[in-house]
Design an enzyme around this catalytic site. Sequence first.
Site, short mmCIF file in Angstrom:
data_model
loop_
_atom_site.label_atom_id
_atom_site.label_comp_id
_atom_site.label_asym_id
_atom_site.label_seq_id
_atom_site.Cartn_x
_atom_site.Cartn_y
_atom_site.Cartn_z
N HIS A 118 -2.60 -2.60 -3.67
CA HIS A 118 -1.33 -2.18 -3.09
C HIS A 118 -1.02 -0.78 -3.60
O HIS A 118 -1.53 -0.35 -4.64
CB HIS A 118 -0.22 -3.15 -3.48
CG HIS A 118 -0.33 -4.50 -2.82
ND1 HIS A 118 0.67 -5.43 -2.84
CD2 HIS A 118 -1.35 -5.05 -2.10
CE1 HIS A 118 0.30 -6.51 -2.16
NE2 HIS A 118 -0.93 -6.30 -1.71
N CYS A 123 6.21 -6.04 -3.83
CA CYS A 123 5.96 -7.47 -3.69
C CYS A 123 5.93 -8.11 -5.09
O CYS A 123 5.93 -7.40 -6.10
CB CYS A 123 4.64 -7.70 -2.95
SG CYS A 123 3.17 -7.43 -3.98
N GLU A 147 1.51 0.51 -5.11
CA GLU A 147 2.07 0.58 -6.46
C GLU A 147 0.97 0.38 -7.50
O GLU A 147 0.91 1.08 -8.52
CB GLU A 147 3.15 -0.48 -6.65
CG GLU A 147 4.33 -0.35 -5.69
CD GLU A 147 4.18 -1.18 -4.43
OE1 GLU A 147 3.05 -1.31 -3.91
OE2 GLU A 147 5.21 -1.70 -3.95
ZN LIG Z 1 2.45 -5.25 -3.80
#
Ligand SMILES: [Zn+2]
Length: 160
Positions: A57, A87, A59
């Site tokens: 992801h 998330c 991040e």
């Molecule tokens: Zn994530």
Amino acid sequence: MSAPDPTAIRHMRRAIALACDSVAAGGGPFGAVIARGEEVVAEGSNLVTPDLDPTAHAEVTAIRRACRTLGRFDLRGLVLYSSCEPCPMCLAAIHWARLDGAYFAGTRWDAAAAGFDDELLYREVAAPLEARTVPTRPLLPEDGKRPFAAWLAKPDRVPY
Ligand SMILES: [Zn+2]
């Protein structure tokens, strides 16, 4: 973490631009920037499909790059700017990285409307083991204590 200022807004606009660039390049619609004040330390975008890495992801990608750039696994003093609400996996990564804080632009509901629904994960974390969607069961729990005993007995361990 102070209220958004022009520097924060500039970092967030960059994170959103990275997310849009990622879509054009075949990745997911997510971007992230990690900064220390004015200074951008790392950028990341979603690399799940290009890197065949479900944990890549934006991040997490930015956290990995910031740690490599700074040569440490602790990102205290830095702030993350994500184009979308992190998330649960990324929220955990933000905690493990000891970031000072995080800003996000899009919400989890914006992501859900585009087909990225994190709600299941929020429920899974709180669910008892027997109720989880992916079967998660204890096995050899006594043997599982051995690595921790080895860790606690190691005087030169690197705490994190
Ligand atoms: Zn994530």
